[in-house]
Enzyme design. Structure first.
Site, PDB file in Angstrom:
ATOM      1  N   GLY A  17       0.737  -1.166   0.060  1.00 29.86           N
ATOM      2  CA  GLY A  17       0.009  -0.182  -0.034  1.00 29.86           C
ATOM      3  C   GLY A  17       0.817   1.320  -0.028  1.00 29.86           C
ATOM      4  NE  ARG A  52      -7.629  -1.707  -5.434  1.00 27.08           N
ATOM      5  CZ  ARG A  52      -7.921  -0.859  -4.318  1.00 27.08           C
ATOM      6  NH1 ARG A  52      -7.426   0.424  -4.522  1.00 27.08           N
ATOM      7  NH2 ARG A  52      -8.612  -1.121  -3.459  1.00 27.08           N
ATOM      8  CE  LYS A 212      -9.090   3.923  14.642  1.00 25.33           C
ATOM      9  NZ  LYS A 212      -9.359   4.987  14.360  1.00 25.33           N
ATOM     10  N   GLY A 314      -3.910  10.553   9.972  1.00 26.73           N
ATOM     11  CA  GLY A 314      -3.113  11.118   9.129  1.00 26.73           C
ATOM     12  C   GLY A 314      -1.866  10.436   8.778  1.00 26.73           C
TER      13      GLY A 314
HETATM   14  N1  LIG Z   1      -5.478   7.265   6.926  1.00 28.05           N
HETATM   15  C1  LIG Z   1      -5.239   7.188   8.080  1.00 28.05           C
HETATM   16  O1  LIG Z   1      -5.312   8.361   8.896  1.00 28.05           O
HETATM   17  C2  LIG Z   1      -5.037   6.013   8.939  1.00 28.05           C
HETATM   18  C3  LIG Z   1      -4.749   5.957  10.528  1.00 28.05           C
HETATM   19  C4  LIG Z   1      -4.613   4.760  10.979  1.00 28.05           C
HETATM   20  C5  LIG Z   1      -4.716   3.580  10.300  1.00 28.05           C
HETATM   21  N2  LIG Z   1      -5.190   3.801   9.135  1.00 28.05           N
HETATM   22  C6  LIG Z   1      -5.164   2.331   8.120  1.00 28.05           C
HETATM   23  O2  LIG Z   1      -4.128   2.147   7.342  1.00 28.05           O
HETATM   24  C7  LIG Z   1      -4.490   1.597   6.167  1.00 28.05           C
HETATM   25  C8  LIG Z   1      -4.446   2.460   4.742  1.00 28.05           C
HETATM   26  O3  LIG Z   1      -5.026   3.502   4.909  1.00 28.05           O
HETATM   27  P1  LIG Z   1      -4.838   4.786   4.040  1.00 28.05           P
HETATM   28  O4  LIG Z   1      -5.486   5.992   4.659  1.00 28.05           O
HETATM   29  O5  LIG Z   1      -3.348   4.969   3.703  1.00 28.05           O
HETATM   30  O6  LIG Z   1      -5.411   3.997   2.699  1.00 28.05           O
HETATM   31  P2  LIG Z   1      -5.279   4.658   1.164  1.00 28.05           P
HETATM   32  O7  LIG Z   1      -6.397   4.172   0.656  1.00 28.05           O
HETATM   33  O8  LIG Z   1      -5.045   6.023   1.000  1.00 28.05           O
HETATM   34  O9  LIG Z   1      -4.206   3.793   0.599  1.00 28.05           O
HETATM   35  C9  LIG Z   1      -4.253   2.306   0.393  1.00 28.05           C
HETATM   36  C10 LIG Z   1      -3.108   1.893  -0.560  1.00 28.05           C
HETATM   37  O10 LIG Z   1      -3.201   0.344  -0.767  1.00 28.05           O
HETATM   38  C11 LIG Z   1      -3.162   0.146  -1.938  1.00 28.05           C
HETATM   39  N3  LIG Z   1      -4.170  -0.933  -2.160  1.00 28.05           N
HETATM   40  C12 LIG Z   1      -5.478  -1.325  -1.858  1.00 28.05           C
HETATM   41  N4  LIG Z   1      -5.641  -2.450  -2.173  1.00 28.05           N
HETATM   42  C13 LIG Z   1      -4.817  -2.979  -2.828  1.00 28.05           C
HETATM   43  C14 LIG Z   1      -4.685  -4.255  -3.527  1.00 28.05           C
HETATM   44  N5  LIG Z   1      -5.499  -5.080  -3.401  1.00 28.05           N
HETATM   45  N6  LIG Z   1      -3.361  -4.559  -4.100  1.00 28.05           N
HETATM   46  C15 LIG Z   1      -2.207  -3.633  -4.153  1.00 28.05           C
HETATM   47  N7  LIG Z   1      -2.553  -2.443  -3.431  1.00 28.05           N
HETATM   48  C16 LIG Z   1      -3.500  -2.038  -2.786  1.00 28.05           C
HETATM   49  C17 LIG Z   1      -3.869   1.172  -2.758  1.00 28.05           C
HETATM   50  O11 LIG Z   1      -3.223   1.261  -4.077  1.00 28.05           O
HETATM   51  C18 LIG Z   1      -3.107   2.410  -2.094  1.00 28.05           C
HETATM   52  O12 LIG Z   1      -1.881   2.730  -2.339  1.00 28.05           O
HETATM   53  C19 LIG Z   1      -5.972   1.064   6.472  1.00 28.05           C
HETATM   54  O13 LIG Z   1      -6.165  -0.249   6.936  1.00 28.05           O
HETATM   55  C20 LIG Z   1      -6.504   2.107   7.429  1.00 28.05           C
HETATM   56  O14 LIG Z   1      -7.699   1.790   8.108  1.00 28.05           O
HETATM   57  C21 LIG Z   1      -5.188   4.924   8.267  1.00 28.05           C
HETATM   58  N1  LIG Z   2     -10.449   7.103   9.686  1.00 28.61           N
HETATM   59  C1  LIG Z   2      -9.581   7.115  10.770  1.00 28.61           C
HETATM   60  C2  LIG Z   2      -8.176   7.101  10.739  1.00 28.61           C
HETATM   61  C3  LIG Z   2      -7.531   6.550  11.774  1.00 28.61           C
HETATM   62  O1  LIG Z   2      -7.922   5.269  11.978  1.00 28.61           O
HETATM   63  C4  LIG Z   2     -10.101   8.233  11.622  1.00 28.61           C
HETATM   64  O2  LIG Z   2     -10.797   9.242  11.346  1.00 28.61           O
HETATM   65  O3  LIG Z   2      -9.598   8.325  12.914  1.00 28.61           O
END
Ligand SMILES: NC(=O)c1ccc[n+]([C@@H]2O[C@H](COP(=O)([O-])OP(=O)(O)OC[C@H]3O[C@@H](n4cnc5c(N)ncnc54)[C@H](O)[C@@H]3O)[C@@H](O)[C@H]2O)c1
Ligand SMILES: N[C@@H](CCO)C(=O)O
Ligand code: NA
Length: 454
Positions: A17, A52, A212, A314
């Site tokens: 990712g 992806r 969570k 974030g």
């Molecule tokens: N954004 C936040 O603040 C945050 C905070 C804590 C936890 N998270 C967790 O972190 C994880 C990622 O969140 P994000 O915000 O970075 O998501 P995002 O949608 O910005 O990024 C996801 C990435 O994964 C890739 N991806 C998705 N499915 C795929 C597949 N089948 N094959 C290959 N690549 C694939 C996408 O191309 C993208 O690059 C999630 O589990 C989310 O719950 C996010």
């Molecule tokens: N969408 C989640 C990201 C962190 O898990 C939030 O707003 O807290």
């Protein structure tokens, strides 16, 4: 350290990712490589980043070496010592993590949705393979809370966890309260800032917070708790009026995740886990948690009250937690040892949310004539629900009063009553509200909200 560093070859790190979190993980791994190598005792080599579409534009990942991007996630996992999963979703994340574990790699994930749905499968696989599984970023982003509950408090007995664990909903509620912004506009802003999940339903309907809560409850109570064990209610029904009334009664509305050890009426001991909006008194530390910040309030027998506060969402904050886990797993590769395994020995029953006992604030519009309050109070008394306070603000001071006034038929004025109860069981409160609603002078039960943290 210098000598062992030279002896130790690089540890191969695969990143699954490259979105909001992944691009920051890649940046930090690259920019801090010298410091990380010194802290671990071996260089961390980022060997590939699964995405992806490897040819897609990546404005978030401008500093990332594009030659690392690959669409072959399986092939990447097969050549890694440590796999970082920040792609999200259930599949293929689960299959890839299992494949990594079975191949002997340590894994680090931020994926609370997957852990809350099927964490035990991953934990068991990791135990069997003798590898680390770390997930600090899955709960409250940058805030160290998984490690404190899993390790620092392992010698204590946690009684209760009360947390603001979703940045998006805290941002939305805070914006509504402080600027009067609409719900939809605030959600859009949270998405633009990278706080919201790809589908903000997970945030505003409380699924993200519930995942969570399940993870924290499992760790705190040494009991398996999954998403479906969590009673959940989101914030989509919270109105601008609710927010204004909360302020007027000395509260702020927060989406809370609550996990507590409870003893039922019949003496049986168990765990109650729930997520819902609640009124928090302004004097409580959680009331001051603004914007997209998160905070987790923990009550433990010996430690007493603890508060963990910081950025729960974030890219960079979440990447900080991911990198901390990567360093832990990498140190084990270099020095030996292993992180904690799943602990479920207590296996406590999960009690239904209806057994939870909390205070409530009931807001209602009634005919403004003598004897109405006595009638309402009589219903509460007959159901065994004790009143802590009744407020009847003047018409002018009542938020949203104009709307209610417009609905007035002119025969009688409308009075707004705000009744705060002492702690009552959910079932008793629900029966009370039903009985009040059918009283002749009661025009509307405007809202029923729990009061927590008093
Ligand atoms: N954004 C936040 O603040 C945050 C905070 C804590 C936890 N998270 C967790 O972190 C994880 C990622 O969140 P994000 O915000 O970075 O998501 P995002 O949608 O910005 O990024 C996801 C990435 O994964 C890739 N991806 C998705 N499915 C795929 C597949 N089948 N094959 C290959 N690549 C694939 C996408 O191309 C993208 O690059 C999630 O589990 C989310 O719950 C996010
Ligand atoms: N969408 C989640 C990201 C962190 O898990 C939030 O707003 O807290
Ligand atoms: Na965290």
């Amino acid at each position: 350290m210098g000598a062992s560093q030279q002896e130790q070859g690089p540890l191969r790190v695969a990143l699954l990712g490259c979105g909001v979190v992944g691009s920051e993980v890649a940046r930090l791994l690259t920019q801090q490589s010298a410091d990380l190598a010194s802290r671990v005792g071996a260089p961390l080599e980022l060997v590939g980043i699964a995405v992806r579409d490897a040819s897609a534009p990546r404005p978030l990942a401008e500093s990332v070496d594009r030659s690392l991007l690959t669409e072959d996630a399986e092939g990447l996992v097969a050549r890694a010592d440590i796999v970082i999963e920040v792609m999200g979703g259930i599949e293929p994340a689960r299959a890839l993590l299992l494949r990594a574990i079975e191949a002997g790699a340590a894994v680090v994930t931020a994926n609370k949705a997957l852990l809350a749905e099927d964490g035990p499968t991953l934990y068991k696989a990791a135990d069997t393979a003798g590898v680390d599984i770390y997930f600090e970023a899955a709960v409250a982003g940058a805030i160290p809370i998984v490690r404190p509950v899993r390790e620092s408090l392992a010698g204590d007995s946690v009684r209760r966890i009360l947390g603001i664990v979703n940045g998006t909903t805290n941002y939305v509620l805070d914006q509504m309260a402080s600027t009067g912004m609409s719900f939809d506009d605030a959600v859009r802003q949270a998405q633009d800032l990278g706080y919201a999940e790809a589908d903000p339903t997970a945030d505003v309907e409380g699924f993200d917070a519930a995942a969570k809560a399940a993870i924290l409850a499992s760790l705190a109570f040494h009991t398996r708790v999954s998403l479906e064990d969590v009673a959940r209610e989101g914030i989509t029904r919270i109105t601008a009026d609710d927010v204004a009334w909360a302020a007027q009664t000395g509260h702020v509305i927060k989406l809370l995740a609550i996990a507590e050890s409870v003893t039922d009426d019949d003496g049986s001991h168990g765990v109650s886990v729930r997520v819902h909006p609640a009124l928090v008194p302004l004097a409580h530390p959680l009331a001051g948690v603004r914007g997209a910040f998160n905070a987790v309030f923990v009550e433990a027998d010996a430690a007493g009250e603890l508060m963990f506060y910081g950025r729960g969402a974030g890219g960079a904050p979440t990447a900080s937690a991911v990198l901390g886990d990567v360093v832990s797993a990498a140190r084990h590769r270099v020095l030996g040892g292993k992180g904690p395994e799943e602990s479920t020995y207590a296996a406590l029953p999960i009690l239904p949310a209806s057994t939870a006992v909390t205070r409530y604030q009931v807001r209602l519009a009634v005919d403004d004539r003598p004897g109405v309050l006595a009638q309402v109070a009589q219903v509460l008394a007959s159901k065994g629900v004790s009143i802590e306070a009744v407020r009847q603000p003047s018409e002018a001071a009542a938020p949203g009063a104009e709307d209610t006034h417009g609905a007035d038929d002119g025969a009688t004025g409308v009075a707004h009553l705000v009744i705060t109860t002492h702690a009552a069981a959910e079932a008793a409160l629900a029966a009370t509200v039903d009985a009040i609603a059918v009283l002749e002078p009661v025009r509307e039960i405007t809202s029923v909200l729990r009061v927590e943290g008093a």
